[in-house]
Design a protein around this motif. Structure first.
Motif, mmCIF file in Angstrom:
data_model
loop_
_atom_site.group_PDB
_atom_site.id
_atom_site.type_symbol
_atom_site.label_atom_id
_atom_site.label_comp_id
_atom_site.label_asym_id
_atom_site.label_seq_id
_atom_site.Cartn_x
_atom_site.Cartn_y
_atom_site.Cartn_z
ATOM 1 N N GLY A 59 0.742 -1.135 0.134
ATOM 2 C CA GLY A 59 -0.024 0.268 -0.091
ATOM 3 C C GLY A 59 0.602 1.427 -0.316
ATOM 4 O O GLY A 59 0.844 2.076 -0.303
ATOM 5 N N LEU A 60 2.512 0.967 0.706
ATOM 6 C CA LEU A 60 2.586 2.127 -0.005
ATOM 7 C C LEU A 60 2.736 3.093 -1.110
ATOM 8 O O LEU A 60 3.092 4.510 -1.384
ATOM 9 N N SER A 61 3.021 2.551 -2.728
ATOM 10 C CA SER A 61 2.726 3.035 -3.400
ATOM 11 C C SER A 61 4.382 3.591 -3.066
ATOM 12 O O SER A 61 3.908 4.497 -4.353
ATOM 13 N N LEU A 62 4.973 3.440 -2.996
ATOM 14 C CA LEU A 62 6.366 4.186 -3.234
ATOM 15 C C LEU A 62 7.268 3.591 -4.066
ATOM 16 O O LEU A 62 7.806 2.376 -3.109
ATOM 17 N N ALA A 63 8.061 3.370 -4.864
ATOM 18 C CA ALA A 63 9.320 2.380 -5.396
ATOM 19 C C ALA A 63 10.307 2.701 -4.588
ATOM 20 O O ALA A 63 10.789 4.048 -4.028
ATOM 21 N N ALA A 64 10.876 2.270 -4.104
ATOM 22 C CA ALA A 64 12.605 1.461 -4.045
ATOM 23 C C ALA A 64 13.379 3.171 -4.241
ATOM 24 O O ALA A 64 13.843 3.893 -3.095
ATOM 25 N N ARG A 65 13.456 3.064 -5.486
ATOM 26 C CA ARG A 65 13.790 5.105 -5.770
ATOM 27 C C ARG A 65 13.465 6.214 -5.084
ATOM 28 O O ARG A 65 14.035 6.850 -4.244
ATOM 29 N N ASP A 66 12.553 6.012 -4.857
ATOM 30 C CA ASP A 66 11.758 7.223 -4.163
ATOM 31 C C ASP A 66 11.475 7.472 -2.569
ATOM 32 O O ASP A 66 11.943 8.169 -1.974
ATOM 33 N N LEU A 67 11.868 6.095 -2.098
ATOM 34 C CA LEU A 67 12.352 5.640 -0.444
ATOM 35 C C LEU A 67 13.814 6.116 -0.216
ATOM 36 O O LEU A 67 13.692 6.373 1.049
ATOM 37 N N LEU A 68 14.745 5.779 -1.445
ATOM 38 C CA LEU A 68 16.075 6.292 -1.190
ATOM 39 C C LEU A 68 15.882 7.666 -0.734
ATOM 40 O O LEU A 68 17.322 7.826 -0.582
ATOM 41 N N ASP A 69 15.148 8.217 -1.942
ATOM 42 C CA ASP A 69 15.466 10.187 -1.439
ATOM 43 C C ASP A 69 14.805 10.827 -0.383
ATOM 44 O O ASP A 69 14.694 12.044 -0.680
ATOM 45 N N VAL A 70 13.981 9.867 0.802
ATOM 46 C CA VAL A 70 14.028 10.603 1.713
ATOM 47 C C VAL A 70 14.586 10.607 2.899
ATOM 48 O O VAL A 70 16.136 9.207 2.990
ATOM 49 N N ARG A 71 14.656 12.008 3.221
ATOM 50 C CA ARG A 71 16.076 12.098 4.258
ATOM 51 C C ARG A 71 15.818 12.467 5.458
ATOM 52 O O ARG A 71 16.701 12.305 6.750
ATOM 53 N N ARG A 72 14.343 12.515 6.258
ATOM 54 C CA ARG A 72 13.606 12.706 7.271
ATOM 55 C C ARG A 72 12.831 12.641 7.271
ATOM 56 O O ARG A 72 11.730 11.970 6.475
ATOM 57 N N VAL A 73 12.090 11.749 8.193
ATOM 58 C CA VAL A 73 10.713 11.352 8.430
ATOM 59 C C VAL A 73 9.957 12.234 10.005
ATOM 60 O O VAL A 73 10.638 12.320 10.590
ATOM 61 N N LYS A 74 9.222 12.110 9.302
ATOM 62 C CA LYS A 74 8.352 13.125 10.866
ATOM 63 C C LYS A 74 6.357 12.692 10.433
ATOM 64 O O LYS A 74 5.462 11.804 9.667
ATOM 65 N N ILE A 75 5.860 11.387 12.003
ATOM 66 C CA ILE A 75 5.489 11.209 11.820
ATOM 67 C C ILE A 75 4.133 11.941 12.904
ATOM 68 O O ILE A 75 4.926 12.023 14.095
#
Ligand code: F6R
Length: 465
Positions: A141-157
């Motif tokens: 359900g993430l619908s985010l490719a590995a490449r998109d997830l590699l671009d993530v520099r920070r996570v805010k929950i």
């Protein structure tokens, strides 16, 4: 005709056999303005309610109205339009819950039932998502490719109440396993402060109901500013789930008690799945991935084993007789678990329970420690153990009773009461340390005779500002 909000919350039925009270009309017009509104499609009858749970006894086929949408509801159908009058096309969805799931069964309280359901609920959150072959997790359900997830520099929950605390547990997991800076923030605060939204941050909204107004407003603000958002949600098709458009459903089953128990645990488990996923795209080793997958596989059995020892936890509750104040302390993820323990206690027992990072105690709250103020310490046998023990000694030196939720092993100091759980894996231990604290809050509330399932002043879904 006007319906009271209570009638809408409980669900309202319109069948071909009905004449509408006080009118001869053949249709009701309903509109969504902020708070949720769901239509239920029956057999020659229609229903509407603010919560799909109110409809399950009658139908599992539902239509969620969007904000500003109007529906003319007849006994055998409905039409929807925007406020401006343009017809809209809605696709009904199915509520994945059975009516029996709302039955209390052998339990006196929904809270106790939902605590007991955790092994099964966690199994469902994990189901189909553990990939032992690549030592990672599948999150379709993430619908985010590995490449998109590699671009993530920070996570805010972001979340509110217990969902915010589950977010804090998740932030620890993501930072530890994926080495991405991760922070949790109360959604209610985030939306008040004109927050900076960054393109390389992954924003995550956590909500059991998927309808919490503050969390929804935070999601809308992030989307408006171009941020990338996903949801961790229990109620399928809920407003926040639809607004996020991607994420992880908990599949924890319906939660009826006002306080969150199984959905707190399942939200933390879902965040653990995400942390492993992000970690395995980066530096989390094959061996560590495999170790954590194995631990998640046995997590439900460990929860079940703790639940079987309920009488021991009920005895811990005696420490709260004659007290009005309690502290809950821990370090790092243990502090988040302490915060959840304190939230549960105050919600159901009405005792004043305050959570503090154990490291901060000496910077102020130590002044309040006395023989009448018990402190619950979340004390895993991790690399912070020695520091936590020094906190215990500071409390004991001021005559404060200490209740430790801990792992087996030698301790250099005596606790007044303790409950030991087996150690699983250090990163995932917080998920287990939380379980005795849920039962502790439940038993303190039982002793005090409070309304456990519907605590005063609280609502299950906070759909208003
Ligand atoms: C705590 C509790 C509340 C909810 C909060 C958010 O036990 O139940 O604090 O956690 O209102 O609700 P959801 O998760 O539905 O967004």
């Amino acid at each position: 005709m006007r319906l009271s909000s209570a009638a809408v919350a409980a669900g309202y039925r319109l069948s071909t056999y009905d004449t509408l009270p006080s009118t001869n009309a053949q249709a009701l017009v309903v509109a969504r303005n902020g708070s949720p509104l769901v239509l239920g499609i029956g057999d020659n009858e229609m229903f509407f309610a603010s919560d799909p749970a109110a409809l399950v006894r009658h139908t599992t086929s539902v239509v969620h109205l969007d904000d500003g949408e109007i529906a003319a509801v007849h006994a055998d159908g409905y039409e929807t339009r925007t406020l401006e009058g343009t017809a809209t096309i809605k696709t009904p969805s199915t509520i994945p819950w059975k009516d029996e799931a709302f039955d209390k069964g052998e339990f006196t309280h929904y809270m106790r039932k939902e605590i007991a359901e955790q092994p099964e609920a966690v199994r469902r959150t994990l189901s189909g998502r553990l990939d032992a072959r690549f030592q990672t997790t599948h999150l379709g359900g993430l619908s985010l490719a590995a490449r998109d997830l590699l671009d993530v520099r920070r996570v805010k929950i972001l979340g509110c109440g217990a969902a915010y605390i589950a977010s804090a547990v998740g932030a620890h997991l993501i930072e530890t396993l994926a080495r991405i800076p991760a922070h949790a923030e109360a959604a209610s605060e985030f939306r008040n402060r004109n927050a900076v939204v960054e393109r390389d941050t992954l924003y995550i909204a956590v909500s059991q109901s998927g309808e919490t107004f503050d969390t929804l407003a935070a999601v809308q603000e992030i989307k408006r500013k171009g941020g990338r958002i996903m949801g961790i949600i229990n109620v399928v098709g809920s407003t926040i789930a639809r607004e996020c458009g991607r994420g992880i459903y908990l599949h924890a089953g319906p939660e009826v008690a006002v306080v969150s128990t199984k959905t707190f645990t399942c939200s933390a488990v879902a965040l653990a799945l995400l942390a492993i996923h992000l970690g395995r795209l980066r530096d989390l080793s094959v061996a560590n991935g495999a170790r954590l997958i194995r631990a998640l596989q046995v997590l439900p059995d460990h929860i079940a084993a703790i639940l079987e020892r309920e009488p021991e936890i009920a005895r811990l509750a005696e420490a709260f007789v004659g007290t009005e104040h309690a502290f809950y302390v821990g370090r790092a993820a243990g502090y988040a678990i302490a915060a959840e323990g304190a939230l549960k206690l105050k919600e159901v027992s009405y005792l004043h329970a305050e959570a503090y990072p154990a490291s901060e105690l000496k910077h102020g709250p130590l002044a309040l420690i006395s023989p009448q103020t018990p402190t619950v310490i979340v004390l895993p046998s991790d690399d912070l153990f020695a520091k936590n023990i020094s906190t215990v000694e500071e409390i004991k030196a001021r005559g404060g009773p200490v209740i430790a939720i801990t792992h087996p092993g030698e301790v250099p100091t005596a606790f007044d009461r303790s409950f030991e759980i087996p150690a699983l894996e250090p990163e995932l231990d917080p998920l287990l340390l939380n379980i005795p604290l849920q039962l502790l809050a439940y038993h303190v509330a039982l002793q005090r005779g409070t309304n456990i399932d519907q605590p005063r002043n609280l609502a299950k879904s906070v759909t208003v500002e």
